[in-house]
Design an enzyme around this catalytic site. Structure first.
Site, PDB file in Angstrom:
ATOM      1  N   LYS A 170       0.834  -1.205   0.000  1.00 32.89           N
ATOM      2  CA  LYS A 170       0.000   0.000   0.000  1.00 32.89           C
ATOM      3  C   LYS A 170       0.872   1.259   0.000  1.00 32.89           C
ATOM      4  O   LYS A 170       0.600   2.216  -0.721  1.00 32.89           O
ATOM      5  CB  LYS A 170      -0.936  -0.026   1.226  1.00 32.89           C
ATOM      6  N   GLN A 205      -4.205  -1.121   9.545  1.00 32.94           N
ATOM      7  CA  GLN A 205      -4.200  -2.482   8.994  1.00 32.94           C
ATOM      8  C   GLN A 205      -4.820  -3.459   9.998  1.00 32.94           C
ATOM      9  O   GLN A 205      -4.392  -3.548  11.140  1.00 32.94           O
ATOM     10  CB  GLN A 205      -2.758  -2.895   8.653  1.00 32.94           C
ATOM     11  N   ASP A 219     -10.317   3.162   3.992  1.00 33.14           N
ATOM     12  CA  ASP A 219     -10.765   1.777   3.850  1.00 33.14           C
ATOM     13  C   ASP A 219     -12.276   1.673   3.618  1.00 33.14           C
ATOM     14  O   ASP A 219     -12.783   0.627   3.233  1.00 33.14           O
ATOM     15  CB  ASP A 219     -10.433   1.020   5.146  1.00 33.14           C
TER      16      ASP A 219
END
Ligand code: NAD
Length: 283
Positions: free
Chosen positions: A50, A94, A117
């Site tokens: 990412k 995460q 997200d």
């Protein structure tokens, strides 16, 4: 037909890079903060990818790596600091977080306008209401793959296998929105005769976490199969679909790896630049 998620992800990233450059020209930078707690090897791989993708698209990457025993309040303080930081447009924590940390509380602390997200309850609520918001990366990426290949979902029977908040549920919500207009069935671990349910599908989205669960008996000739699963086995990365068993029956299928995975990362960048554009517009 093999649906090449890696290639589609490149087109998404190119679009993101163009939008970032346009913001930069107006003196607006775009930033993504990544928060990684603990030493789960898969999480490290995902976050590295990412960060690399952020940098490749012109997004500034701010990385925060914390030990597994970091107290909840320290992570919460970090989120609050990132919420207040004007250089940060997107925040990614995460998951999964190490045992003992309350990930719901941490997710809920993220400013919804920075929720790269798309998993904050506020954004999931907007999705239920069919209103604009940041949408979860993986299911949005699945839609992008279908769009890219001109696979129409309107009026089609879609069976989504898996009802997680991360993939299955938001996938269903995205597919029943006005404009997408699919007829959706969500199957899960308590579904009776999964194979028969799946055989009724024009499109199957498998998001289960069971290697090769979906086999020849689950697919009708000509069906489209999207394999979200990423399972680490002794034979390497394996999807939820038995690719070799179904590929000659179906009309299109995503491989693992190189299918949905790269799209998830690309859509994270898409959400980050979208958040930055909204902020720049005063939203
Ligand atoms: P999860 O464990 O949260 O949910 C799995 C779902 O599958 C549950 O709703 C459960 O009811 C259902 N299920 C379990 N066994 C079943 C069975 N035998 N028959 C029918 N349904 C069954 O998992 P998740 O977070 O949704 O992830 C699913 C898979 O997708 C995993 O392999 C994960 O690694 C992968 N994943 C991939 C990406 C990506 O970027 N490609 C992103 C997220 C998750």
């Amino acid at each position: 037909m093999i649906l090449d998620g890696k290639a589609v992800a490149e087109t998404v990233k190119a679009d993101v890079a163009t939008r970032v450059a346009a913001l930069n020209q107006r003196g607006v930078s775009v930033g993504l903060a990544t928060v990684l707690v603990g030493d789960d090897p898969a999480s490290h791989v995902y976050v590295r990818s990412k960060r690399r993708t952020a940098e490749a698209t012109g997004i500034n990457s701010f990385h925060h790596e914390l030990p597994a025993n970091t107290p909840q309040r320290d992570i919460e303080a970090l989120i609050e600091q990132l919420n207040a930081d004007p250089a940060v447009d997107g925040i990614l924590v995460q998951l999964p977080l190490p045992h003992g940390l309350d990930s719901d509380r941490i997710t809920e602390l993220i400013d919804p306008s920075k929720d790269a997200d798309g998993l904050h309850p506020f954004n999931l609520g907007l999705l239920v209401l069919g209103r604009d918001g940041l949408t979860p990366c993986t299911p949005t990426g699945v839609l992008r793959i279908l769009e890219h290949y001109g696979i129409e979902i309107s009026g089609k029977n879609v069976v989504i296998v898996g009802r997680s908040f991360l993939v299955g549920r938001p996938q269903a919500l995205l597919m029943i929105q006005k404009g997408a207009d699919a007829t959706v069935t969500i199957a899960h671990s308590r579904t009776n005769d999964l194979a028969a349910v799946c055989r009724g599908a024009d499109i199957i989205v498998a998001a289960v976490g069971v290697p090769k669960l979906i086999g020849a008996g689950h697919v009708s000739p000509g069906a489209v199969v999207i394999d979200v699963g990423i399972n680490r086995t002794d034979d390497g990365l394996v999807g939820d679909v038995d690719f070799d068993a179904v590929q000659d029956i179906v009309s299109a299928i995503t491989p693992v790896p190189g299918g949905v995975g790269p799209m998830t990362v690309a859509m994270l960048m898409h959400n980050t630049v979208t958040a930055a554009e909204w902020r720049a517009a005063g939203g």
